[in-house]
Design a protein around this motif. Sequence first.
Motif, short mmCIF file in Angstrom:
data_model
loop_
_atom_site.label_atom_id
_atom_site.label_comp_id
_atom_site.label_asym_id
_atom_site.label_seq_id
_atom_site.Cartn_x
_atom_site.Cartn_y
_atom_site.Cartn_z
N VAL A 8 0.92 -1.11 -0.07
CA VAL A 8 0.18 -0.09 0.03
C VAL A 8 1.02 1.17 0.11
CG1 VAL A 8 -1.91 1.27 1.37
CG2 VAL A 8 -1.68 -1.25 1.19
N PHE A 9 0.73 2.13 -0.98
CA PHE A 9 1.39 3.25 -1.25
C PHE A 9 0.49 4.54 -0.93
CE2 PHE A 9 4.50 0.64 -3.61
CZ PHE A 9 5.50 1.01 -2.95
N PRO A 10 0.35 5.07 0.14
CA PRO A 10 -0.41 6.31 0.41
C PRO A 10 0.74 7.37 -0.16
CG PRO A 10 0.29 5.73 2.35
CD PRO A 10 0.72 4.70 1.30
N ALA A 11 0.25 8.40 -1.35
CA ALA A 11 0.98 8.91 -1.72
C ALA A 11 0.93 10.53 -0.90
CB ALA A 11 0.52 9.73 -3.11
N LYS A 12 2.20 11.30 -0.72
CA LYS A 12 2.10 12.37 -0.14
C LYS A 12 1.09 13.20 -0.93
CE LYS A 12 6.34 12.07 2.18
NZ LYS A 12 7.85 12.67 2.15
N GLU A 13 0.38 14.41 -0.26
CA GLU A 13 -0.26 15.45 -0.88
C GLU A 13 0.60 16.00 -2.25
OE1 GLU A 13 -2.62 19.42 0.39
OE2 GLU A 13 -2.00 17.99 1.96
N GLU A 14 -0.32 16.00 -3.20
CA GLU A 14 0.14 16.59 -4.62
C GLU A 14 1.07 15.61 -5.22
OE1 GLU A 14 -1.61 19.16 -5.76
OE2 GLU A 14 -2.65 19.21 -3.84
N LYS A 15 1.43 14.30 -4.67
CA LYS A 15 2.52 13.52 -5.29
C LYS A 15 2.10 12.22 -5.78
CE LYS A 15 6.22 15.83 -3.52
NZ LYS A 15 7.46 16.05 -4.67
N PHE A 16 0.54 12.39 -6.15
CA PHE A 16 -0.10 11.01 -6.60
C PHE A 16 0.47 10.78 -8.13
CE2 PHE A 16 -4.20 8.52 -8.22
CZ PHE A 16 -3.72 7.67 -7.45
N GLU A 17 0.41 11.67 -9.06
CA GLU A 17 0.82 11.51 -10.26
C GLU A 17 2.40 11.13 -10.38
OE1 GLU A 17 -1.03 11.34 -13.13
OE2 GLU A 17 -2.77 11.43 -11.74
N GLU A 18 3.14 11.65 -9.55
CA GLU A 18 4.49 11.18 -9.56
C GLU A 18 4.94 9.95 -9.17
OE1 GLU A 18 8.76 12.91 -7.37
OE2 GLU A 18 6.62 14.22 -7.28
N LEU A 19 4.07 9.69 -8.11
CA LEU A 19 3.86 7.95 -7.51
C LEU A 19 3.61 7.25 -8.74
CD1 LEU A 19 4.28 5.88 -5.49
CD2 LEU A 19 1.99 6.36 -4.82
N LYS A 20 2.38 7.42 -9.46
CA LYS A 20 2.15 6.71 -10.61
C LYS A 20 3.22 6.39 -11.54
CE LYS A 20 -2.02 8.07 -12.05
NZ LYS A 20 -3.23 8.65 -12.46
N ASN A 21 3.74 7.65 -11.84
CA ASN A 21 4.87 7.73 -13.21
C ASN A 21 6.21 6.71 -12.59
OD1 ASN A 21 3.35 9.26 -14.69
ND2 ASN A 21 3.93 10.97 -13.98
N THR A 22 6.48 6.72 -11.12
CA THR A 22 7.69 6.25 -10.30
C THR A 22 7.45 4.79 -10.83
OG1 THR A 22 8.30 8.12 -9.43
CG2 THR A 22 9.21 6.16 -8.86
N LEU A 23 6.21 4.35 -10.22
CA LEU A 23 5.94 3.10 -10.10
C LEU A 23 5.93 2.36 -11.28
CD1 LEU A 23 3.37 2.71 -7.24
CD2 LEU A 23 5.65 1.73 -7.17
N GLU A 24 5.41 3.03 -12.53
CA GLU A 24 5.16 2.41 -13.73
C GLU A 24 6.52 2.07 -14.29
OE1 GLU A 24 3.91 4.14 -18.25
OE2 GLU A 24 3.22 4.98 -16.67
N ILE A 25 7.52 2.90 -14.02
CA ILE A 25 8.93 2.67 -14.34
C ILE A 25 9.55 1.45 -13.60
CG2 ILE A 25 11.50 3.54 -14.56
CD1 ILE A 25 10.02 6.41 -15.16
N ALA A 26 9.31 1.61 -12.40
CA ALA A 26 10.38 0.48 -11.63
C ALA A 26 9.35 -0.67 -11.49
CB ALA A 26 9.97 1.13 -10.05
N LEU A 27 8.26 -0.87 -11.92
CA LEU A 27 7.63 -1.98 -12.01
C LEU A 27 7.87 -2.95 -12.99
CD1 LEU A 27 3.94 -1.43 -10.44
CD2 LEU A 27 6.08 -2.63 -9.31
N VAL A 28 8.45 -2.44 -14.17
CA VAL A 28 8.87 -3.17 -15.33
C VAL A 28 9.82 -4.27 -15.03
CG1 VAL A 28 10.37 -2.89 -17.51
CG2 VAL A 28 8.31 -1.22 -16.96
N ASP A 29 11.04 -3.81 -14.39
CA ASP A 29 11.84 -4.96 -13.75
C ASP A 29 11.37 -5.89 -12.84
OD1 ASP A 29 14.06 -3.72 -15.51
OD2 ASP A 29 14.51 -2.31 -13.98
N THR A 30 10.69 -5.23 -11.87
CA THR A 30 10.14 -6.09 -10.81
C THR A 30 8.97 -7.19 -11.68
OG1 THR A 30 10.03 -4.11 -9.49
CG2 THR A 30 8.53 -6.27 -8.78
#
Length: 95
Positions: A8-30
């Motif tokens: 569960v990743f609760p994003a900090k305020e105003e960071k939701f889009e940044e979290l989505k983009n970072t996970l999209e990149i990171a999860l490819v290798d995972t």
Amino acid sequence: MKNLVIVVFPAKEEKFEELKNTLEIALVDTRAFEGCISIDTYEDNSTNTIYLIEDWESLDNHLKLHIFLDFSSDMIKFHEISSIVHNSTVLVRHE
């Protein structure tokens, strides 16, 4: 599901889009990592939270991923995530 891991990743305020983009990149290798059967992502826009529902051949594979990340450049991506979220949670169900 063999070995269920829910993150569960609760994003900090105003960071939701940044979290989505970072996970999209990171999860490819995972997703390509040995023993990963699947990882599904779910978004809750009302709480700015992203849920990862992971299925692994074994929990050892899941743990090896984190050891691998400690020694690779991919760890940078996960450090980025830690600056975007607060109080992330990991739940595990072992078969």
